[in-house]
Design a protein around this motif. Structure first.
Motif, PDB file in Angstrom:
ATOM      1  N   ARG A 301       0.691   8.304  -5.920  1.00 41.09           N
ATOM      2  CA  ARG A 301       0.904   6.566  -5.217  1.00 41.09           C
ATOM      3  C   ARG A 301       1.896   6.897  -3.654  1.00 41.09           C
ATOM      4  N   ARG A 302       1.674   6.093  -3.271  1.00 43.24           N
ATOM      5  CA  ARG A 302       2.565   5.843  -2.528  1.00 43.24           C
ATOM      6  C   ARG A 302       3.525   4.579  -2.180  1.00 43.24           C
ATOM      7  N   ARG A 303       4.315   4.164  -2.661  1.00 44.94           N
ATOM      8  CA  ARG A 303       5.071   3.521  -2.603  1.00 44.94           C
ATOM      9  C   ARG A 303       6.307   3.032  -2.850  1.00 44.94           C
ATOM     10  N   HIS A 304       6.944   1.980  -1.997  1.00 43.38           N
ATOM     11  CA  HIS A 304       8.643   1.906  -1.367  1.00 43.38           C
ATOM     12  C   HIS A 304       8.889   2.934   0.021  1.00 43.38           C
ATOM     13  N   GLY A 305       7.736   3.828   0.359  1.00 47.11           N
ATOM     14  CA  GLY A 305       8.199   4.424   1.663  1.00 47.11           C
ATOM     15  C   GLY A 305       8.221   5.864   0.651  1.00 47.11           C
TER      16      GLY A 305
END
Length: 324
Positions: A301-305
């Motif tokens: 996942r992509r999360r908080h950069g």
């Protein structure tokens, strides 16, 4: 062989040779006996053909006749669903690894084998990692004959008066490599006017240089102490480097065999970000400590950069991905 020793001094003076009894491995054994101080021939008896024990015994005797010691390794090839070629290869390498006792092992793959390996990779749509073929030296395995044609190993055996064994599997058209060797490569040689095997081997060598440099660049991209990747560091990377970074990272995160689809989908979290959800990249096996229950999924996942890999059960349903 002398060139191999010069280019790879780390091999040392004591080696093993994987000996099948065929012309390639007997020629290799003869050359090793001249170039190395101590040589041990390791003869693997797969037990897949009637009389394999006799073939192994004769191969060991031929090695001793060349002035080297020999050991016969009897192995059992399991029916593990991978196919007879793959299962035999796994059993063979396992036996060689156990018997080498810290010594390098020389393998008798020739230029012809290299050409077939490249053709197989081309037909399967593989990238440079596969098309670069087999390495001359990948410790503890050495392949001094990758620049030598199979016809030359037979000529060497005839010159030395060595009788070799012709494996009937090498003419069995049910094996893909046999058809490549006896049908595809000769046809290409005819259509293209010769030099095909050498050209394919040269392609492998050129791709190997490129692949090494791309791997070096990928290895310089840092991974966070928490096992995450910073999107800002990944965005400027060329695609050829980014995919290698992601493959290496996914393996380190426990993804057993990241596929092309896995890697390109994870890359899209960086290069084509539209707020999409996570990418399933594999399973971790039974989710609970007792070994029961459903398998947990690994999801990128992509999360908080950052790009992260999470256990889907551990992260909880409905966990939000980045939206910025």
């Amino acid at each position: 062989m002398r060139e191999f020793r010069r280019d790879h001094p780390e091999v040392g003076d004591e080696v093993c040779v994987a000996l099948s009894g065929g012309a390639d491995s007997l020629a290799l054994t003869a050359a090793a006996a001249v170039e190395f101080a101590t040589v041990t021939a390791l003869v693997v008896d797969h037990g897949l053909q009637e009389g394999s024990d006799v073939v192994a015994r004769d191969a060991a005797a031929a090695a001793r006749g060349l002035g080297v010691s020999a050991e016969v390794l009897v192995v059992v090839v399991p029916s593990d669903g991978s196919g007879p070629e793959a299962a035999a290869r796994t059993a063979r390498y396992t036996a060689l690894e156990s018997a080498r006792r810290g010594r390098p092992v020389l393998l008798a793959h020739t230029l012809d084998d290299q050409a077939e390996t490249v053709l197989l990779g081309l037909g399967r749509g593989s990238g440079a990692r596969s098309l670069r073929g087999m390495a001359t030296w990948n410790a503890p395995w050495g392949r001094p004959l990758l620049g030598v044609r199979a016809a030359d190993t037979r000529a060497a055996c005839r010159h030395l008066g060595i009788t070799w064994w012709d494996d009937p599997h090498n003419t069995d058209p049910t094996f893909t490599r046999v058809r490549l060797r006896h049908e595809v490569v000769p046809l290409l040689e005819d259509v293209l006017g010769g030099g095909v095997a050498e050209g394919l081997a040269r392609t492998a060598a050129l791709l190997g240089v490129d692949d090494d440099e791309l791997d070096r660049l990928a290895g310089a991209v840092p991974v966070g102490d928490d096992g995450t990747l910073e999107v800002s560091r990944l965005e400027p990377l060329p695609a050829a480097v980014l995919t290698r970074v992601l493959r290496r990272w996914l393996l380190a995160q426990g993804v057993v065999a990241p596929t092309y689809a896995h890697i390109t989908s994870v890359a899209a979290l960086i290069t084509d970000w539209r707020g999409q959800g996570g990418v399933a990249v594999g399973g971790t096996g039974p989710a609970d400590a007792g070994g029961a229950g459903p398998s947990a999924r690994l999801v990128a996942r992509r999360r908080h950069g950052k790009v992260v890999v999470e256990n889907d059960r551990a992260s909880g349903a409905g966990t939000q991905d980045d939206h910025g």
